[in-house]
Design an enzyme around this catalytic site. Structure first.
Site, PDB file in Angstrom:
ATOM      1  N   ASP A 466      60.267  84.893  98.182  1.00  0.00           N
ATOM      2  CA  ASP A 466      61.237  85.769  98.844  1.00  0.00           C
ATOM      3  C   ASP A 466      60.919  87.242  98.580  1.00  0.00           C
ATOM      4  OD1 ASP A 466      63.483  86.338 100.347  1.00  0.00           O
ATOM      5  OD2 ASP A 466      64.769  84.932  99.267  1.00  0.00           O
ATOM      6  N   ASP A 526      68.012  84.080 107.971  1.00  0.00           N
ATOM      7  CA  ASP A 526      69.007  83.431 107.112  1.00  0.00           C
ATOM      8  C   ASP A 526      70.086  82.771 107.965  1.00  0.00           C
ATOM      9  OD1 ASP A 526      67.832  84.000 104.747  1.00  0.00           O
ATOM     10  OD2 ASP A 526      69.236  85.556 104.108  1.00  0.00           O
TER      11      ASP A 526
HETATM   12  C1  GLA Z   1      67.494  85.566 100.491  1.00  0.00           C
HETATM   13  C2  GLA Z   1      66.965  84.401 101.300  1.00  0.00           C
HETATM   14  C3  GLA Z   1      67.949  83.252 101.227  1.00  0.00           C
HETATM   15  C4  GLA Z   1      68.181  82.865  99.794  1.00  0.00           C
HETATM   16  C5  GLA Z   1      68.636  84.063  98.998  1.00  0.00           C
HETATM   17  C6  GLA Z   1      68.714  83.747  97.522  1.00  0.00           C
HETATM   18  O1  GLA Z   1      68.613  86.110 101.079  1.00  0.00           O
HETATM   19  O2  GLA Z   1      66.714  84.797 102.616  1.00  0.00           O
HETATM   20  O3  GLA Z   1      67.485  82.163 101.987  1.00  0.00           O
HETATM   21  O4  GLA Z   1      66.990  82.338  99.253  1.00  0.00           O
HETATM   22  O5  GLA Z   1      67.762  85.174  99.165  1.00  0.00           O
HETATM   23  O6  GLA Z   1      69.123  84.840  96.789  1.00  0.00           O
END
Ligand code: GLA
Length: 723
Positions: A466, A526
């Site tokens: 990420d 997301d």
């Molecule tokens: C980001 C990612 C999510 C999740 C969060 C965890 O927002 O896009 O899918 O993994 O971090 O903190």
């Protein structure tokens, strides 16, 4: 399935050069495209043709002559030819592809063609500015997929240091028939919003200055010929900042063509060339399609064959269960044991433990950088949990955010200077975190060692990598940071060649062929709300194959939009991608579990088609209906979805694409069916048994499906009956 594929197969690029009356022409034939360049030694290099493949033997001198006009009233006496290396000289007033300075003073360049060379797949064109003793080499490489990659190298063969302030990866005089464009913009959870407009005199300009392209989407562009539907794509294969420009020759100094440029955006002083130094730009790619479906197919071939061939090599894309929208930061070992059992019963094949598993990270305010398993949550480490996943038939994936550090972390307390910062200035945070300066060797080594330690002590099949904040201040580190990221991903992959990696950046904040050449899938957004996701997947699948697009069934109501949607709809939408579940299966009703399990089984049955076939974008007159279809060998699967309440009871039939008009196909609607809509099927039994129809009938007249209500989706399965 259609005729197109066989015709394209085996078409390696063919490059040739010829000279007529002391004018030089280079012709590059790709699988579907021809490019012709007109080169003048001591002068300019220009694009003379970019379009569908020309017949062999086309007279290239005539091709150029047919485009030429005499001087008009308001033109320099020797009209400028910005061509493939536009500069501000001779009366052309656009942005130069290469901007250089020396001691803070701008250099007025005068690059002229010195030479060119043809190789098996690429042509290189060399330019030199003799006054400053700077060379430039443009490389155009034709991929067998049909994609053309362009990059530019600058050499300093002089005696003084020069700074590269701007370096485009591609500069392309746009063929005049492309009068419209589609650009993309976005926000968190709302990536890749399309907008189409005319290419007007004001041109187009987009850039990023956050160390990645972000949600802005300006590293992707489509140009259209509105009369024929022909579409040209341009993309920068780079995960740092970008700059995209279209400038129109508004005053008519040149020949009236617009100039498209794409390149990385550098901070002043980031690239300094000492005498003897050279610098290569990242690549930008171009591809041409007779319409958006054929363009998508070319780009998918390119990703499969050239950008990310390791994806297919890793076998079928396993169904994921991700803990994030199931339990968030509320992790506990007994709970995860139960969750795993419940997920396994649905047919899930991989469990991905998302954020919250390490050090003191119980929310998003701390501990990034401290990549040590939390002994509070997992007193015996991760091994018992991983063993439990394995015992339930699932392999194991883990979330990491390696480029970041929380101010509230042991790492930051020990090394407050390891983040990207400006000396004695404030260190502004975003999501309570800072960015590690990976261009420092000690920082890079630390991150590499932490990842190596995790990967070598646990059987980790997959990393969700990420990147949840923008780089500010970028402090002139943008380019070095991106290069260090690629080096880190490369080093990890070479030590763990079976490891799969997902590139996530709060969803789709860092998606490009650069990062994808080091990873196995991307997280498109997301936003798992199926109505939003349909649009987002349709937009990304213009450029990327379904197998690299993570696609998860989320909870209802959706935590981002608040919308409630039926499991049937969520599951059908998630099937067109790399399917997963990001909801708590224990919180689902028996009926939801049954519907979800049936779709997971369908995904497993069809992933061989979805992840190897050709994608077709289905169009429908109802604005709420959209469709995608994949054809592969003798099979095809389509997803048709309605997101609104239709204006008519009986919407127009759905017309399919990509079939052989003369062949007959057995057509079925794989079950489960959408509950309400299935009541409007006139003869459900016939849909179950399958109807034999020709490709012509399916593509011309189509199938009258009940698509009146929002959140109705159908799958259409086809099997070719004739040999
Ligand atoms: C980001 C990612 C999510 C999740 C969060 C965890 O927002 O896009 O899918 O993994 O971090 O903190």
């Amino acid at each position: 399935m259609g005729a197109a594929l066989t015709e394209r197969q085996g078409r390696e690029p063919v490059l040739s050069a010829e000279t007529h009356a002391e004018k030089h022409y280079v012709r590059c034939d790709g699988s579907e495209v021809t490019l012709v360049f007109a080169l003048t030694k001591g002068g300019a290099a220009d694009l003379a043709y970019l379009g569908a493949r020309l017949p062999d033997g086309e007279n290239l001198a005539a091709l150029v002559a047919a485009q030429r006009r005499a001087l008009h009233e308001s033109q320099p006496d020797a009209p400028p030819v910005p061509g493939l290396l536009p500069e501000r000289k001779g009366g052309w007033s656009g942005t130069p592809a290469i901007e250089l300075s020396h001691n803070g003073q701008r250099i007025e360049t005068d690059f002229r063609v010195t030479d060119w060379a043809l190789h098996a797949k690429d042509v290189t064109i060399d330019f030199a500015d003799e006054r400053w003793q700077i060379g430039a080499r443009l490389t155009l490489e034709m991929q067998p997929s049909g994609v053309v990659d362009s990059s530019l190298t600058v050499f300093n063969y002089g005696k003084v240091e020069v700074t590269v302030d701007r370096l485009a990866s591609i500069a392309l005089p746009v063929p005049a028939r492309f009068t419209e464009m589609t650009s993309f913009s976005g926000r968190w959870a709302g990536e890749m919003q399309e907008s189409r407009r005319s290419i007007g005199p004001e041109g187009f300009a987009r850039s990023s200055a956050i160390g990645k392209q972000g949600f802005g989407g300006g590293n992707w562009l489509l140009l259209h010929d509105p009369d024929t539907g022909e579409t040209l794509d341009a993309h920068l294969e780079w995960s740092g900042d970008y700059e995209t420009l279209i400038e129109c020759d508004a005053q008519g100094a040149g020949d009236g063509r617009a100039m498209l440029q794409m390149g990385a955006r550098y901070d002043r002083g980031e690239i300094v060339l000492k005498p003897g130094d050279a610098y290569d730009s990242p690549a930008a790619s171009l591809a041409l399609g007779s319409d958006r479906s054929t363009l998508a197919q070319t780009l998918q071939r390119e990703v499969r064959e050239n950008v990310a061939p390791m994806v297919a090599a890793n076998g079928p894309r396993l169904v994921h269960c991700n803990s994030w929208e199931a339990v968030g930061f509320d992790l506990s070992q007994p709970d995860l044991f139960e969750l795993a059992r419940s997920a396994a019963a649905l047919g899930i094949e991989r469990f991905v433990l998302d954020d919250g598993w390490f050090a003191g990270r119980r929310d998003d305010t701390s501990s990034l950088g401290d990549w040590i398993v939390s002994s509070d949550v997992f007193p015996a480490g991760l091994t018992p949990l991983i063993d439990h996943f394995h015992a339930n038939g699932m392999d194991f994936g883990l979330w990491v955010e390696p480029e970041m550090v929380s101010p509230d972390s042991d790492l930051y307390r020990a090394h407050p200077d390891w983040c990207i910062h400006i000396e004695s200035a404030a260190q502004p945070t975003m999501r309570s975190q800072l960015v590690l300066d990976l261009s420092r060797e000690d920082v890079w080594e630390y991150v590499f060692d932490r990842l190596e330690a995790l990967l070598s002590t646990h059987p980790i099949a997959y990393l969700k990598w990420d990147h949840n904040r923008d780089l500010f201040p970028v402090a002139g580190r943008g380019m070095a940071q991106t290069e260090a990221l690629y080096r880190l991903l490369g080093a990890i992959r070479s030590d763990f060649p079976q490891l799969e990696i997902e590139s996530c950046s709060s969803g789709g904040g860092r998606i490009d062929y650069g990062v994808l050449s080091h990873t196995h899938r991307v997280w498109p957004s997301d936003n798992n709300d199926p109505i939003e996701r349909l649009r987002i997947i349709r937009a990304w699948s213009q450029f990327l194959p379904l197998e690299v697009l993570g696609s998860h069934v989320g909870p209802s109501p959706n935590p981002i939009t608040g919308r409630r949607t039926a499991m049937d709809f969520r599951a059908k939408v998630a099937l067109f991608g790399h399917m997963g579940v990001e909801a708590d299966p224990r919180a689902m009703s028996e009926d939801e579990r049954r519907v979800l399990a049936a779709h997971i089984a369908l995904y497993k049955e069809w992933r061989g088609v979805l992840h190897a076939g050709e994608l077709w974008r289905l169009e429908h007159p109802d604005p709420g209906i959209s469709g995608l279809m994949v054809t592969h060998e003798a099979k095809a699967l389509a997803l048709i979805a309605q997101t609104r309440f239709a204006a008519q009871f009986d919407v127009a039939p759905v017309r399919l694409a990509g079939l052989d008009p003369q062949a007959r196909y057995r057509v079925t609607l794989p079950e489960p069916w959408p509950a309400k809509a299935s009541g409007y099927l006139a003869e459900p039994e016939r849909w179950r048994e399958g109807m034999a129809l020709s490709g012509r009938a399916l593509m011309t007249q189509g199938l009258a499906l009940p698509l009146t209500y929002p959140e109705t989706a159908w799958l259409i399965a086809l099997e070719r009956l004739d040999p």
